[in-house]
Design an enzyme around this catalytic site. Structure first.
Site, mmCIF file in Angstrom:
data_model
loop_
_atom_site.group_PDB
_atom_site.id
_atom_site.type_symbol
_atom_site.label_atom_id
_atom_site.label_comp_id
_atom_site.label_asym_id
_atom_site.label_seq_id
_atom_site.Cartn_x
_atom_site.Cartn_y
_atom_site.Cartn_z
ATOM 1 N N HIS B 99 0.865 -1.182 0.000
ATOM 2 C CA HIS B 99 0.000 0.000 0.000
ATOM 3 C C HIS B 99 0.899 1.229 0.000
ATOM 4 O O HIS B 99 2.031 1.168 0.492
ATOM 5 C CB HIS B 99 -0.839 0.098 1.272
ATOM 6 C CG HIS B 99 -1.695 -1.078 1.581
ATOM 7 N ND1 HIS B 99 -1.221 -2.223 2.138
ATOM 8 C CD2 HIS B 99 -3.037 -1.268 1.445
ATOM 9 C CE1 HIS B 99 -2.214 -3.087 2.318
ATOM 10 N NE2 HIS B 99 -3.323 -2.528 1.910
ATOM 11 N N ASP B 102 2.428 2.012 3.341
ATOM 12 C CA ASP B 102 3.414 1.057 3.858
ATOM 13 C C ASP B 102 4.828 1.540 3.589
ATOM 14 O O ASP B 102 5.733 1.326 4.394
ATOM 15 C CB ASP B 102 3.276 -0.315 3.190
ATOM 16 C CG ASP B 102 1.920 -0.943 3.360
ATOM 17 O OD1 ASP B 102 1.241 -0.618 4.348
ATOM 18 O OD2 ASP B 102 1.535 -1.761 2.497
ATOM 19 N N GLU B 230 -10.693 -6.947 -4.279
ATOM 20 C CA GLU B 230 -10.507 -7.956 -3.231
ATOM 21 C C GLU B 230 -11.718 -7.921 -2.303
ATOM 22 O O GLU B 230 -11.852 -7.024 -1.472
ATOM 23 C CB GLU B 230 -9.222 -7.658 -2.438
ATOM 24 C CG GLU B 230 -8.971 -8.685 -1.351
ATOM 25 C CD GLU B 230 -7.648 -8.489 -0.624
ATOM 26 O OE1 GLU B 230 -6.734 -7.857 -1.175
ATOM 27 O OE2 GLU B 230 -7.545 -8.973 0.522
ATOM 28 N N HIS B 269 -10.851 -14.078 3.848
ATOM 29 C CA HIS B 269 -12.061 -13.317 3.522
ATOM 30 C C HIS B 269 -13.163 -14.252 3.027
ATOM 31 O O HIS B 269 -14.345 -14.041 3.309
ATOM 32 C CB HIS B 269 -11.752 -12.256 2.463
ATOM 33 C CG HIS B 269 -10.784 -11.210 2.911
ATOM 34 N ND1 HIS B 269 -10.354 -10.191 2.121
ATOM 35 C CD2 HIS B 269 -10.167 -11.045 4.121
ATOM 36 C CE1 HIS B 269 -9.505 -9.412 2.794
ATOM 37 N NE2 HIS B 269 -9.363 -9.934 4.007
ATOM 38 N N ASP B 305 -10.576 -11.496 10.963
ATOM 39 C CA ASP B 305 -9.571 -11.800 9.951
ATOM 40 C C ASP B 305 -8.230 -12.035 10.628
ATOM 41 O O ASP B 305 -7.547 -11.086 11.009
ATOM 42 C CB ASP B 305 -9.505 -10.572 9.028
ATOM 43 C CG ASP B 305 -8.801 -10.842 7.718
ATOM 44 O OD1 ASP B 305 -8.701 -12.010 7.325
ATOM 45 O OD2 ASP B 305 -8.366 -9.872 7.078
ATOM 46 N N ASP B 307 -5.615 -13.639 9.278
ATOM 47 C CA ASP B 307 -4.498 -13.530 8.322
ATOM 48 C C ASP B 307 -3.328 -14.423 8.700
ATOM 49 O O ASP B 307 -2.176 -13.960 8.732
ATOM 50 C CB ASP B 307 -4.023 -12.063 8.223
ATOM 51 C CG ASP B 307 -4.962 -11.186 7.404
ATOM 52 O OD1 ASP B 307 -5.808 -11.728 6.670
ATOM 53 O OD2 ASP B 307 -4.844 -9.951 7.490
HETATM 54 CO CO CO Z 1 -5.926 -9.484 1.514
HETATM 55 CO CO CO Z 2 -7.342 -10.623 5.582
#
Ligand code: CO
Ligand code: CO
Ligand code: CO
Ligand code: CO
Ligand code: CO
Ligand code: CO
Ligand code: CO
Ligand code: CO
Lengths: 440, 440, 440, 440
Positions: B99, B102, B230, B269, B305, B307
């Protein structure tokens, strides 16, 4: 008559076999840590899912196609017994489990039901003489009949309490008669639909009284089976009193029953309660209450009890790890409380499904034993908690400290050198063990 | 300076290696079906989780220990670039993703932010000259800053829409400058907190306009990357407009954007939306909209989430099966949108975690290719739908029938000979492939 | 014979009535915004839950006690018709809904089933002459019979597709015969149990073809009812193709069916899919596809379709708000796709439950209309999005801008003055309206 | 300085007031069953959500706009104390709650942290002299700082155990100093991230030791507050040891702590654990362990702790019903462990939100008292369990029976006349009470 014609006894053929009617990983005679796989795994067939379940669901009629479909009443019951022992033998499983209503039809009153049961129990006893299959556990179905609409031992009606007691009494007698190793209580309707009309305190008190009477009666007749509670959080009840192992543990302690009961832990019930299968096994194990296991799996995206045959190798590995840490299952076993999918309606699927499940736990056993042999997780843990083996940590563990001393110590702390939990590496290592388990 | 001292380039050492800093299953040069693993898997490192994430959670401050912790502002940004290319090389990954926020700190206004970006983008471009790492995709973070409190392109305030557009404009320019293969839109706050104060129609219309303008601008500047949406169902928004692939597909069709966008599908997701990872991949694939993948996994017992780095071999196998059926990922890749656990706070864990994920998808690739080579699932499917290849079935498929003819046909049906779905056997077969994949 | 003896026609007695067999809030003749409650609410009784459901669940046999329990076959079917019209009249509901198999038993083949249907449809038509009750919608049950084990229009077997078509053909003819306002498609088994054996693309293509043929046939016979899809995410299928409104919207657009279908939205299906009831209504409304409503509610702590009678006043208020914003339900209605709990097994409970539901939506109607009259939410929204009515916001909405202009504008932004979303205050205000609705 | 300028003390203006800064239903002086609303409800403000929370979430930076935003360190801490007492007075709440780190910044070591605490505690004590606000409870935040990454009393590192003990020691001293009525333990990181690296037995043993030492120390210093455990199933830990009330009850019994602890029950934690709020209250109540309440609500469609201000009147009614049945909250209270939404970032929202919550529980109190006065649920229950008041039922309840007698009795049962559970009617009645509560 033969029910599973064309199918021979399932044999171990090894990991590369293409025969759908063979074990690829479960070798009953293979020794792991001094015991054969058969001795450690103690597989059982669930009578209800294998011989009485018809594939119906809330939106559909039965789909299963069985050789006994044309029969009714006691004829049907007898054909199922016949089929069941053929199945145990061909599947090569050492145990089976049943509810009272699985094996014999209910009569028009309790006496008639008991008479039906006696006849079938006699027949089962005969068959057992020529079979290696033994009764892992039996139980009373106190949830299907409309009389149990508001519960059984926790019913709002005293007559239902009495009726339930009579059914469990008979169940204990049957267990004794057939040499059951365990007796199970699953309280599908021991809970509530809504708190708004429920006297939870009275219901729990009654449940406590019921369990005490059951234990007393078993003692009276010399039936020394393990008594097991099978927790489940909900379904069919909106909220079930034996929500999970910890909840039932609180109940057993409150009612001074914790020395009389252990747990029968079902994987799918664990996940419905928000826990992993291994969490429930672990909690029971460290409280010395791991009795037996209902070996199945759920679908994490579905909110009901799917009772799938277990095929998740990660899960069977962690489950077997707990079981081996427990020193095995003792008098318990791995009961496939699992049903073929509604779309798997052929009798062949019963074999495919049990092979899938038996192979999956055999893999789990092998991987878990290797993890133990190599002290993979043991080393992680002993290293991680090393500070409790000396100094202030040892004082804590030994109960030789108090808040004064701990504060003094804390005033002196400048930096705490903590270790990474290393979760990702540990998982990768377990994957490596899994992929290498049959690579020799 | 070196950030990962003591760690050499990670190499493939094979399934029995005990070296925690080695690949056991991912061999970048190994050819599977004519392409190297590296070419097929197209792994990418997520800049945010690996170089900027600090381990904080809603109940805790950051726990990560990094060599760049003492720096601030542009110095910090530059140290991270330096560290990132060292990491790509040591991890041997061919791609990375970021991003805008980032890589460079936001300034006190947009111009200053862009200036910071320009400086860091220039630095990254320099580093790329000496590295094989390429930019898989970049994106604009239009959710962290408080200005996005009510959304970005769907904000209730027009100034925020404008600001968001400016950030994406810059993002497209950066993507072009660095040769990005894709550009991603994840709309974390493109949704609502409550319907009660929301004009959903206006917000969706604005989102459609925003996407059209973005596509137009990319065309204008000659940036021909794949445009990817996404989907995610919720978090941080209570309800996110791009709920899942199907929902976003409806949106794209409604706003005539379905020829301009494909999907970047994240495993975690998918499960938060109630689908399996493979479902979302499959849906996108049969609609020719599978663009790229965020390779991670969730915890099915947690509702947010997580991750996690992907280690579930069943899931990586089914995901790779979809990807191979898709003819590969094209310009997309497998981006580890995954973070080490808060307890895995050492830099070493970044390596362990990526190794775990890369090995897991390499296993998936190998097993999936063998399933395809042996036509395991292909045969199941072609056999199962065989009735559609002739007679009334073929008429149906060819559109050569109507309700009159079908009723006539149905009047003549006496018995329908259906097949078992064989789910249990299929699962056991996949387990067998998995356990044998590295057993040679 | 009378089935509900001792129960008189349910009348409105007002908020302080202690009569359990009276409406407290639903006054059919009361005018709200120029229409009577009866005209706006268009209540319908679900034939299946009220006249055929027996209270069984996956762990229990039927518990319901009905006057028609002793009957079988066509006699049972006729008694139910008789009972149903008595119920409509006593409940004072203007509509009813049914599946084909609810009203007549299936015969040993399709012709016989149709003959049974013809006889009962004729009987219903006769009863309708003396009743105000009209047919809101009918549908075909293409999920209960084992032939639908692998789906109906998406079955893996072409014969099942044909059989399903014949059943829907008959359903359309019955709808025409009885003057149905709508025709509903709920695809309980139009989905998959597992992707592993599924050709999703073929199944979806077939579903598209099926819907087109149905629409063509309705047109051919001059049956001009609204065609409605009722989405549900899962159960009985593991994954259902019409997951939610957005997913079905994507499907309808892909297969060019979006001008032929609207939606029948069920509250409990919305929540199972991860959405609020009002979200689904809202999404359908802004796409001009809100057709009809299955008025029930789920238990947010249970993962299956509980189909409870609606009593959540917050939810009925927000639902009625959407419906009023939609200009009412048009040809649709509020169908109580709701069943009394297994423990509410007396016939009286059918009345109590419908009263509960009808009162709850009457409350919702009244509160929603007052919110609209006072522009409570309208003012919140118009104030919140005010920046889109002039300047750059108006340019955005009118499509008169691009990324260049937006970036220029953004460079000039120094501070964005955003408003609080005021969620807590809005909720408190709605509570205030609710508590005051019947306080005059 | 004043922090909430322009806002006067919130007053009760009645149900039809349009003033957003007024109570509509909470009238502190109104007597309900002999006690004022203020006395029964015992509202408390949560220091953390109201004075320190900044609106950040895992995907976004803080959004809240506060008068103290420009301050740091001890200046910030002092400004917050100042603001807090202004808020208590203007909100007219009699209690507040805090964690140690809410009121004073941590220093560079424990001594410095304690010094900061001492200074602020002194300041709070001064303010309390001129305020009616009292300390409902305080607690130690043993989860935010990175040292607690692996837990506090259940940390894998002994130094962290010691540090945690020192913090709780200080907390107990502060509680005594400020006259706290309760002391709370919420174990956010007392659980595990993964079982794979966890010695659960050791961790639970340590937790038991920790609680004993805390109780001993409180006794030593003469701090006689109620000790409360606040259960939560997960978040931030993957699995938290105090999962729910029953789980913590099991723990307390196992470690002989059940006479020393009661529960602080949070609504949102209840639902995350799969229970209703009222279930947890009820379970604690019948075990005489209902200590205090964290009054908030969750979003049933979101899987994390949203800590919303309570506005669900159904839920507040059932909660107040339990509390009134408990004879009130004793030394506990209703603490708004609730935060304004990220989008409600203005200071005004703090008032709106507390008004919303205080009004909602005031409504609940009024409706619950009327249900009790009219014996609505009491009659349902006494009627439903009537068979336990005589005959075999009374024998069961009195423990005067066994399986022999019960079987004899069951042999004589011909028909069991059960009652409908009447859930739908009961719900409708409660709705009627709710809608009529303020209709005079
Ligand atoms: Co993602
Ligand atoms: Co995620
Ligand atoms: Co079980
Ligand atoms: Co189960
Ligand atoms: Co419905
Ligand atoms: Co439903
Ligand atoms: Co709390
Ligand atoms: Co909370």
């Amino acid at each position: 008559m033969a029910h599973f014609t064309g199918i021979e006894k399932i044999k171990f053929e090894g990991a590369s076999s293409k025969n759908p009617f063979a074990f690829k990983f479960y070798n009953p005679e293979e020794k792991i840590n001094g015991k054969t796989m058969e001795e450690t795994l103690r597989y059982a067939v669930s009578y209800w899912h294998t011989f009485t379940m018809d594939g119906s669901d809330p939106f559909g009629a039965g789909s299963m196609v069985r050789t006994w479909d044309h029969l009714k009443g006691m004829d049907l019951a007898k054909a199922r017994v016949e089929a069941s022992f053929e199945f145990y033998e061909k599947m090569d499983v050492p145990f089976f489990c049943f509810h009272d209503v699985d094996i014999a039809p209910e009569g028009s009153n309790l006496r008639e039901s008991n008479k039906n049961l006696d006849e079938i129990v006699g027949m089962i006893k005969e068959y057992m003489k020529d079979s290696k299959a033994k009764l892992l556990w039996n139980t009373a179905n106190n949830f299907t009949h409309p009389r149990f609409v508001h519960g059984a031992a926790t019913s709002s009606h005293a007559d239902v309490f009495a009726y339930s007691a009579a059914k469990v009494k008979k169940g204990l007698e049957i267990g004794k008669e057939l040499g059951a190793e365990n007796y199970v209580f699953w309280g599908g309707r021991e809970g509530y639909e809504t708190l708004l009309n429920t006297d939870m305190k009275l219901e729990l008190d009654n449940l406590g009284r019921f369990y005490h009477m059951a234990a007393d009666y078993a003692k009276e007749i010399g039936f020394d089976a393990q008594f097991l509670i099978e927790p489940k959080p909900k379904e069919p009840s909106t909220h079930q009193y034996d929500y999970d192992v910890a909840t039932a543990h609180a109940f057993l302690q409150s009612y001074k029953l914790d020395d009389k009961f252990k747990f029968n832990i079902e994987a799918n019930h664990a996940t419905l309660a928000g826990h992993t299968f291994e969490h429930e096994l672990h909690y029971a194990r460290i409280n010395n209450m791991l009795g037996s296991v209902d070996a199945n799996q759920g679908d994490p995206l579905l909110g009901w009890d799917t009772d799938e045959f277990p095929t998740d190798l990660w899960s069977t590995t962690l489950a077997m790890y707990e079981i081996l840490q427990n020193g095995g299952l003792g008098r318990g076993g791995l009961n496939f409380d699992a049903k073929v999918r509604r779309g798997s309606f052929e009798q062949d699927d019963l074999f495919h499904a049990h092979i899938a499940g038996m192979d999956a736990f055999a893999v789990g056993l092998k991987v878990a034993q290797q993890l133990i042999d190599d002290k993979v997780l043991e080393n992680v843990v002993s290293n991680r908690y090393e500070t409790y083996t000396n100094g202030i940590g040892l004082d804590i563990v030994n109960g030789n400290t108090d808040f004064h001393q701990l504060e003094d110590y804390a005033f002196g702390i400048t930096d705490i050198k903590q270790q990474s939990g290393r979760l990702e590496q540990i998982k990768a290592t377990i994957n490596q063990y899994l992929l290498q388990a049959f690579a020799k």
